[in-house]
Design a protein around this motif. Structure first.
Motif, PDB file in Angstrom:
ATOM      1  N   GLY A  10       0.752  -1.348   0.167  1.00 46.24           N
ATOM      2  CA  GLY A  10       0.098   0.110  -0.058  1.00 46.24           C
ATOM      3  C   GLY A  10       0.630   1.076  -0.076  1.00 46.24           C
ATOM      4  O   GLY A  10       0.445   2.419  -0.589  1.00 46.24           O
ATOM      5  N   THR A  11       2.006   1.333   0.767  1.00 44.44           N
ATOM      6  CA  THR A  11       2.580   2.305   0.841  1.00 44.44           C
ATOM      7  C   THR A  11       3.532   2.654  -0.532  1.00 44.44           C
ATOM      8  O   THR A  11       3.631   3.594  -1.106  1.00 44.44           O
ATOM      9  CB  THR A  11       3.891   2.148   1.892  1.00 44.44           C
ATOM     10  N   VAL A  12       3.705   1.617  -1.252  1.00 48.93           N
ATOM     11  CA  VAL A  12       4.684   1.776  -2.449  1.00 48.93           C
ATOM     12  C   VAL A  12       3.753   2.211  -3.289  1.00 48.93           C
ATOM     13  O   VAL A  12       3.954   3.244  -4.387  1.00 48.93           O
ATOM     14  CB  VAL A  12       5.194   0.369  -2.787  1.00 48.93           C
ATOM     15  N   ALA A  14       0.892   4.023  -3.100  1.00 53.56           N
ATOM     16  CA  ALA A  14       0.603   5.205  -2.558  1.00 53.56           C
ATOM     17  C   ALA A  14       1.698   6.367  -3.108  1.00 53.56           C
ATOM     18  O   ALA A  14       1.369   7.203  -3.722  1.00 53.56           O
ATOM     19  CB  ALA A  14       0.112   5.324  -1.305  1.00 53.56           C
ATOM     20  N   LEU A  15       3.063   5.996  -2.625  1.00 53.19           N
ATOM     21  CA  LEU A  15       4.277   6.996  -3.036  1.00 53.19           C
ATOM     22  C   LEU A  15       4.208   7.025  -4.572  1.00 53.19           C
ATOM     23  O   LEU A  15       4.609   8.051  -4.896  1.00 53.19           O
ATOM     24  CB  LEU A  15       5.513   6.363  -2.283  1.00 53.19           C
ATOM     25  N   PHE A  16       4.116   5.711  -5.309  1.00 50.25           N
ATOM     26  CA  PHE A  16       4.135   5.991  -6.719  1.00 50.25           C
ATOM     27  C   PHE A  16       3.216   6.681  -7.326  1.00 50.25           C
ATOM     28  O   PHE A  16       3.297   7.655  -8.253  1.00 50.25           O
ATOM     29  CB  PHE A  16       4.330   4.515  -7.453  1.00 50.25           C
ATOM     30  N   GLY A  17       2.063   6.500  -7.021  1.00 52.91           N
ATOM     31  CA  GLY A  17       0.728   7.156  -7.700  1.00 52.91           C
ATOM     32  C   GLY A  17       0.797   8.675  -7.230  1.00 52.91           C
ATOM     33  O   GLY A  17       0.604   9.586  -8.060  1.00 52.91           O
ATOM     34  N   GLY A  18       1.298   8.896  -6.119  1.00 52.28           N
ATOM     35  CA  GLY A  18       1.071  10.450  -5.537  1.00 52.28           C
ATOM     36  C   GLY A  18       2.386  11.317  -6.378  1.00 52.28           C
ATOM     37  O   GLY A  18       2.195  12.248  -6.884  1.00 52.28           O
ATOM     38  N   GLY A  19       3.601  10.350  -6.473  1.00 50.96           N
ATOM     39  CA  GLY A  19       4.842  10.983  -7.173  1.00 50.96           C
ATOM     40  C   GLY A  19       4.335  11.265  -8.714  1.00 50.96           C
ATOM     41  O   GLY A  19       4.648  12.269  -9.203  1.00 50.96           O
ATOM     42  N   LEU A  20       3.783  10.205  -9.278  1.00 47.64           N
ATOM     43  CA  LEU A  20       3.407  10.286 -10.719  1.00 47.64           C
ATOM     44  C   LEU A  20       2.471  11.409 -10.917  1.00 47.64           C
ATOM     45  O   LEU A  20       2.377  12.343 -11.873  1.00 47.64           O
ATOM     46  CB  LEU A  20       2.716   8.687 -11.189  1.00 47.64           C
ATOM     47  N   LEU A  21       1.315  11.676 -10.024  1.00 46.19           N
ATOM     48  CA  LEU A  21       0.377  12.616 -10.263  1.00 46.19           C
ATOM     49  C   LEU A  21       1.148  14.188  -9.878  1.00 46.19           C
ATOM     50  O   LEU A  21       0.765  14.913 -10.788  1.00 46.19           O
ATOM     51  CB  LEU A  21      -0.796  12.374  -9.035  1.00 46.19           C
ATOM     52  N   THR A  22       1.929  14.106  -9.040  1.00 48.92           N
ATOM     53  CA  THR A  22       2.384  15.233  -8.714  1.00 48.92           C
ATOM     54  C   THR A  22       3.491  15.636 -10.114  1.00 48.92           C
ATOM     55  O   THR A  22       3.476  16.785 -10.350  1.00 48.92           O
ATOM     56  CB  THR A  22       3.313  15.425  -7.514  1.00 48.92           C
ATOM     57  N   TRP A  23       3.834  14.648 -10.578  1.00 50.48           N
ATOM     58  CA  TRP A  23       5.010  15.156 -11.604  1.00 50.48           C
ATOM     59  C   TRP A  23       4.129  15.467 -12.935  1.00 50.48           C
ATOM     60  O   TRP A  23       4.518  16.526 -13.515  1.00 50.48           O
ATOM     61  CB  TRP A  23       5.817  13.775 -11.896  1.00 50.48           C
ATOM     62  N   THR A  24       2.967  14.725 -13.033  1.00 49.71           N
ATOM     63  CA  THR A  24       2.223  15.130 -14.314  1.00 49.71           C
ATOM     64  C   THR A  24       1.805  16.477 -13.987  1.00 49.71           C
ATOM     65  O   THR A  24       1.662  17.178 -15.276  1.00 49.71           O
ATOM     66  CB  THR A  24       0.959  13.952 -14.487  1.00 49.71           C
ATOM     67  N   VAL A  25       1.305  16.901 -12.876  1.00 54.90           N
ATOM     68  CA  VAL A  25       0.488  17.986 -12.763  1.00 54.90           C
ATOM     69  C   VAL A  25       1.682  19.345 -12.817  1.00 54.90           C
ATOM     70  O   VAL A  25       1.400  20.076 -13.728  1.00 54.90           O
ATOM     71  CB  VAL A  25      -0.174  18.300 -11.149  1.00 54.90           C
ATOM     72  N   THR A  26       2.897  18.972 -12.382  1.00 52.88           N
ATOM     73  CA  THR A  26       3.790  20.005 -12.453  1.00 52.88           C
ATOM     74  C   THR A  26       4.188  20.222 -14.214  1.00 52.88           C
ATOM     75  O   THR A  26       4.492  21.369 -14.513  1.00 52.88           O
ATOM     76  CB  THR A  26       5.078  19.509 -11.603  1.00 52.88           C
ATOM     77  N   ARG A  27       4.426  19.194 -14.684  1.00 46.71           N
ATOM     78  CA  ARG A  27       4.711  19.204 -16.284  1.00 46.71           C
ATOM     79  C   ARG A  27       3.576  19.947 -16.954  1.00 46.71           C
ATOM     80  O   ARG A  27       3.930  20.824 -17.789  1.00 46.71           O
ATOM     81  CB  ARG A  27       4.828  17.762 -16.842  1.00 46.71           C
ATOM     82  N   ALA A  56      -5.554   3.934  -6.333  1.00 47.56           N
ATOM     83  CA  ALA A  56      -6.582   3.340  -5.887  1.00 47.56           C
ATOM     84  C   ALA A  56      -6.096   1.852  -5.195  1.00 47.56           C
ATOM     85  O   ALA A  56      -6.558   1.138  -4.454  1.00 47.56           O
ATOM     86  CB  ALA A  56      -7.699   3.134  -7.051  1.00 47.56           C
ATOM     87  N   ALA A  57      -5.100   1.224  -5.918  1.00 46.64           N
ATOM     88  CA  ALA A  57      -4.439   0.095  -5.575  1.00 46.64           C
ATOM     89  C   ALA A  57      -3.977   0.352  -4.004  1.00 46.64           C
ATOM     90  O   ALA A  57      -4.036  -0.675  -3.279  1.00 46.64           O
ATOM     91  CB  ALA A  57      -3.456  -0.218  -6.560  1.00 46.64           C
ATOM     92  N   GLY A  58      -3.156   1.402  -3.928  1.00 44.93           N
ATOM     93  CA  GLY A  58      -2.808   1.517  -2.671  1.00 44.93           C
ATOM     94  C   GLY A  58      -3.900   1.666  -1.462  1.00 44.93           C
ATOM     95  O   GLY A  58      -3.873   1.096  -0.514  1.00 44.93           O
ATOM     96  N   ALA A  59      -4.790   2.311  -1.922  1.00 44.06           N
ATOM     97  CA  ALA A  59      -6.089   2.400  -0.800  1.00 44.06           C
ATOM     98  C   ALA A  59      -6.720   0.989  -0.602  1.00 44.06           C
ATOM     99  O   ALA A  59      -7.014   0.647   0.600  1.00 44.06           O
ATOM    100  CB  ALA A  59      -7.136   3.315  -1.436  1.00 44.06           C
ATOM    101  N   TRP A  60      -6.816   0.173  -1.864  1.00 50.33           N
ATOM    102  CA  TRP A  60      -7.406  -1.176  -1.560  1.00 50.33           C
ATOM    103  C   TRP A  60      -6.410  -1.856  -0.872  1.00 50.33           C
ATOM    104  O   TRP A  60      -6.968  -2.782   0.054  1.00 50.33           O
ATOM    105  CB  TRP A  60      -7.311  -1.861  -3.184  1.00 50.33           C
ATOM    106  N   CYS A  61      -4.990  -1.892  -0.576  1.00 47.31           N
ATOM    107  CA  CYS A  61      -4.190  -2.525   0.196  1.00 47.31           C
ATOM    108  C   CYS A  61      -4.384  -2.169   1.603  1.00 47.31           C
ATOM    109  O   CYS A  61      -4.254  -3.111   2.469  1.00 47.31           O
ATOM    110  CB  CYS A  61      -2.795  -2.473  -0.628  1.00 47.31           C
ATOM    111  N   PHE A  62      -4.565  -0.938   1.740  1.00 46.81           N
ATOM    112  CA  PHE A  62      -4.604  -0.512   3.191  1.00 46.81           C
ATOM    113  C   PHE A  62      -6.036  -0.937   3.796  1.00 46.81           C
ATOM    114  O   PHE A  62      -6.323  -0.959   5.026  1.00 46.81           O
ATOM    115  CB  PHE A  62      -4.819   0.980   3.236  1.00 46.81           C
ATOM    116  N   THR A  63      -7.210  -1.299   2.818  1.00 46.85           N
ATOM    117  CA  THR A  63      -8.532  -1.691   3.438  1.00 46.85           C
ATOM    118  C   THR A  63      -8.330  -3.246   3.747  1.00 46.85           C
ATOM    119  O   THR A  63      -9.243  -3.609   4.455  1.00 46.85           O
ATOM    120  CB  THR A  63      -9.531  -1.448   2.256  1.00 46.85           C
TER     121      THR A  63
END
Length: 65
Positions: A10-12, A14-27, A56-63
């Motif tokens: 879940g942590t992996v 969430a970190l990947f999804g958050g990083g990718l989303l941040t990078w995409t929005v910044t670009r 979503a996969a990270g959230a699913w893992c945490f549930t």
């Protein structure tokens, strides 16, 4: 016993999804291409969908704790 791998996965995700989303929005904010040689709209949409899927996969893992 099974909570350790679920927390790690879940942590992996969430970190990947958050990083990718941040990078995409910044670009997009800087009006720079998300991927070279690809339509800007298509590459931003695909990167955004991949980021949301990872979150979503990270959230699913945490549930599953």
């Amino acid at each position: 016993m099974e909570s350790g791998p679920a927390i790690f996965a879940g942590t992996v995700f969430a970190l990947f999804g958050g990083g990718l989303l941040t990078w995409t929005v910044t670009r997009l904010h800087r009006r720079e291409p998300v991927a070279d040689g690809v339509s800007p709209i298509a590459s931003a949409a695909l990167a955004g969908l991949a980021a949301l899927a990872a979150l979503a996969a990270g959230a699913w893992c945490f549930t599953r704790l």
